[in-house]
Design a protein around this motif. Structure first.
Motif, PDB file in Angstrom:
ATOM      1  N   GLU A   7      -6.856   1.145  -0.760  1.00  0.00           N
ATOM      2  CA  GLU A   7      -7.139   0.025   0.136  1.00  0.00           C
ATOM      3  C   GLU A   7      -8.452   0.327   0.880  1.00  0.00           C
ATOM      4  O   GLU A   7      -8.715   1.466   1.230  1.00  0.00           O
ATOM      5  CB  GLU A   7      -5.981  -0.063   1.139  1.00  0.00           C
ATOM      6  CG  GLU A   7      -5.918  -1.348   1.907  1.00  0.00           C
ATOM      7  CD  GLU A   7      -4.628  -1.421   2.720  1.00  0.00           C
ATOM      8  OE1 GLU A   7      -4.101  -0.364   3.108  1.00  0.00           O
ATOM      9  OE2 GLU A   7      -4.156  -2.543   2.940  1.00  0.00           O
ATOM     10  N   ASP A  36      -5.479  -1.286  -5.118  1.00  0.00           N
ATOM     11  CA  ASP A  36      -4.917  -1.844  -3.882  1.00  0.00           C
ATOM     12  C   ASP A  36      -5.903  -2.861  -3.301  1.00  0.00           C
ATOM     13  O   ASP A  36      -6.947  -2.486  -2.788  1.00  0.00           O
ATOM     14  CB  ASP A  36      -4.635  -0.716  -2.878  1.00  0.00           C
ATOM     15  CG  ASP A  36      -3.661  -1.152  -1.799  1.00  0.00           C
ATOM     16  OD1 ASP A  36      -3.332  -2.353  -1.740  1.00  0.00           O
ATOM     17  OD2 ASP A  36      -3.230  -0.287  -1.012  1.00  0.00           O
ATOM     18  N   GLU A  37      -5.554  -4.100  -3.410  1.00  0.00           N
ATOM     19  CA  GLU A  37      -6.390  -5.218  -2.946  1.00  0.00           C
ATOM     20  C   GLU A  37      -7.824  -5.112  -3.452  1.00  0.00           C
ATOM     21  O   GLU A  37      -8.766  -5.023  -2.679  1.00  0.00           O
ATOM     22  CB  GLU A  37      -6.338  -5.315  -1.423  1.00  0.00           C
ATOM     23  CG  GLU A  37      -4.917  -5.374  -0.931  1.00  0.00           C
ATOM     24  CD  GLU A  37      -4.762  -6.098   0.393  1.00  0.00           C
ATOM     25  OE1 GLU A  37      -5.749  -6.629   0.909  1.00  0.00           O
ATOM     26  OE2 GLU A  37      -3.628  -6.148   0.891  1.00  0.00           O
ATOM     27  N   SER A  88       0.826  -1.212   0.000  1.00  0.00           N
ATOM     28  CA  SER A  88       0.000   0.000   0.000  1.00  0.00           C
ATOM     29  C   SER A  88       0.857   1.257   0.000  1.00  0.00           C
ATOM     30  O   SER A  88       0.530   2.236  -0.675  1.00  0.00           O
ATOM     31  CB  SER A  88      -0.922   0.017   1.217  1.00  0.00           C
ATOM     32  OG  SER A  88      -1.784  -1.083   1.176  1.00  0.00           O
TER      33      SER A  88
HETATM   34 MG   LIG Z   1      -2.043  -2.844   2.155  1.00  0.00          MG
END
Ligand SMILES: [Mg+2]
Ligand SMILES: Nc1ncnc2c1ncn2[C@@H]1O[C@H](COP(=O)(O)OP(=O)(O)O)[C@@H](O)[C@H]1O
Lengths: 247, 313
Positions: free
Chosen positions: B81, B157-158, B41
């Protein structure tokens, strides 16, 4: 022109968000009720026997002390808590544009609240023959006062993700700005310090600079004071946000 | 399209990102893998200009993110995220805001919103407040925001975090599809996603790149890669170990044997030699399998497990 566009987009979003929330209307009602209470009861509006809004404006530094931080506390704290700060600041805008925009949106809301006190103006005009120029100056001063408190609240709001902390710190800072020029305090100070020192301290007080507006005088000095407080607090907001991002 | 060089981020004395360099071209999907706290991140926040790097450079389509952030940011779509979005806005209002911020207006704005609503299946929640959305919808709303201006570079991010298996599948397909036209970098700690969506993957650990390659190349780093697993009546471990390409032989459960190649070059001929031996000895085959190598084994081997990491502190 193109620098103004994102500012306007953010202002619109903030205002839409404010006015869709019931909290805004609760705030407006409380604001108007408190104004009414202070003006007519505590301010002895009728007993004064004069057609003016002096008893209305004289309470604003105190009234705003609580109400303005209540409006401004969420400005940055909420962005930080919700994580939307990351979204906002990775958009193709400069941080200062977001800072100005979010400040403006809340200031406009406060201006709306202040504008809704217009029945007071009508009332004094019905009852007597007030100097509407003085009333106008009072409104200008009141709006600037609210702006100064608001900018300070924006600044403290940028320091934390906790709105309550932002609120408390803002109230304390604004209280300092009142007390530095609040007569009972300055009288006390003169016992220990030289008058020039006391005057210098009072020069930083909103009371000193709000005074002129209440008397109907819009002086450059007072304008510059309020605008500098706003400019300075918003500049510091930028520094705080930059440091927060740098980690 | 996206190039970062020697990127460093220090928080106090701790280096969360420690000299990461990578580049992603149009048509590529780069999987950014690593255990929690590896610095994924933090790297993405530097790429998108949210946090300033302690050192190094970020170039987006020829624009330096540090020196000239606004044109660089224009080219990026970013899903942070946890998929942050303004909770009190409706999906439609939020996408409208994103479109306005990206300078879209009039017809182009209407079309852009319709396109991402379609792409992310948001039709049914268009007028719902983001606050009231399920996690899957909130994620897709934020993803839609990232796609609104049809950016050249996508930083996710994810993107599949917290989604159910069906939603994960849809998002992976979407990422792969987008990757044919854009430069995509997405982070994950789910290894299946590498095969499902990436053209290339990077594994980072404690702020440093520890592996970089296509999914097949990464898998080949596994000790298992090229091994042959055999279950046959009459099979003899000593005979298998005697094959020219064979290294060690490991007995498994239920009488199965696993033959490891002697070295990387031997891996190619091992399976053939095993089969020839089986045929010549007339062993009765029940099972014969050539191992591809497993990503999770590679991942575990080259990144430190949390327990070790905690102990090291
Ligand atoms: Mg992360
Ligand atoms: N703002 C920050 N201040 C201090 N440390 C941070 C900050 N952000 C991240 N870190 C630390 O940096 C490391 C990497 O974090 P992160 O990039 O979020 O990892 P990942 O996304 O790979 O799980 C972690 O150890 C984390 O605690």
């Amino acid at each position: 022109m193109s620098a103004m566009r994102p500012i306007w987009v953010i202002v619109r979003r903030e205002l839409a968000s404010t006015f869709t929330s019931p909290v805004a209307y609760v705030f407006l009602v409380i604001f108007l009720l408190l104004n009414g209470f202070f003006t007519f009861t505590a301010g002895a509006f009728f007993e004064r026997g004069e057609a003016s809004l002096a008893s209305f404006f004289m309470w604003h530094p105190w009234l705003y002390l609580v109400l303005v931080p209540a409006v401004g506390m969420r400005v940055w704290a909420e962005e930080r808590r919700a994580g939307t700060l990351e979204l906002l600041l990775t958009m193709p805008i400069a941080a200062w544009q977001a800072i100005i925009a979010k400040f403006l949106a809340s200031w406009i809301f406060l201006a709306v609240a202040l504008a809704l006190t217009f029945p007071a103006v009508i009332t004094v005009n019905e009852l007597g023959d007030p100097d509407n120029g003085v009333i106008f100056a009072g409104y200008v001063g009141s709006l600037l006062l609210a702006g100064a408190y608001l900018a300070i609240t924006c600044m403290t709001s940028a320091m934390t993700r906790n709105q309550v902390v932002a609120f408390i710190v803002s109230v304390v800072l604004c209280l300092f700005l009142i007390l530095a020029g609040f007569n009972p305090i300055t009288d006390l100070l003169t016992r220990w310090a030289s008058p020039t020192f006391v005057d210098a301290v009072a020069g930083f007080s909103v009371m000193t600079h709000f005074d002129g507006f209440q008397k109907g005088v819009i002086s450059l000095r007072d304008l510059v004071f309020f605008l500098s407080v706003m400019g300075f607090a918003l500049f510091v907001t930028g520094v705080i946000l930059r440091n927060h991002r740098a980690g | 399209m996206l190039t970062i060089e020697n990127l460093v981020k220090a928080f106090g004395t701790k280096r969360a990102v420690d000299g990461v360099s990578l580049s992603v071209e149009r048509g590529e999907v780069l999987g950014f893998l690593g255990p929690n706290g590896a610095g994924k991140s933090t790297t993405m926040r530097m790429i998108t200009g949210f946090i300033p790097p302690t050192g190094g450079t970020v170039m987006i389509g020829g624009h330096d993110m540090l020196a000239d952030p606004i044109p660089a940011k224009r080219l990026i779509g970013y899903l942070p995220e946890n998929a942050a979005a303004y909770p009190d806005m409706t999906v439609r209002g939020f996408l409208g805001f994103a479109a306005d911020m990206r300078g879209l207006a009039g017809d182009a704005r209407t079309r852009a919103i319709a396109r991402v609503v379609d792409l992310c299946f948001l039709d049914s929640v268009l007028h719902q407040e983001i606050d009231t959305l399920s996690k899957g919808y909130r994620h897709r709303t934020c993803l839609a925001q990232a796609l609104i201006h049809d950016p050249d570079v996508l930083v996710l991010d994810e993107p599949t975090d917290g989604l159910d298996p069906n939603q994960k599948h849809e998002v992976r397909n979407l990422i792969r599809e987008l990757g044919t036209r854009k430069a995509v970098i997405f982070s994950t700690h789910i290894l299946e996603e590498v095969d499902a969506a990436c053209t290339r993957a990077i594994i980072i650990d404690r702020g440093r790149i520890v592996a970089n390659g296509t999914p097949a190349e990464l898998r080949a780093m596994s000790g298992l890669a090229g091994a042959v697993t055999l279950k046959a009546r009459g099979a003899d471990a000593a005979r298998l170990a005697g094959l020219p390409a064979a290294g060690s032989v490991e007995p498994l459960e239920e009488g199965a044997l696993r033959v490891y190649p002697k070295d990387k070059d031997a891996a190619a001929s091992l399976a053939r030699q095993v089969i020839e031996l089986v045929v010549s000895q007339d062993w009765k085959i029940e099972q014969l399998r050539s191992e591809e190598g497993q990503l999770d084994e590679v991942f575990r081997r080259i990144t430190l497990p949390d327990t070790v990491r905690e102990a090291a502190r």
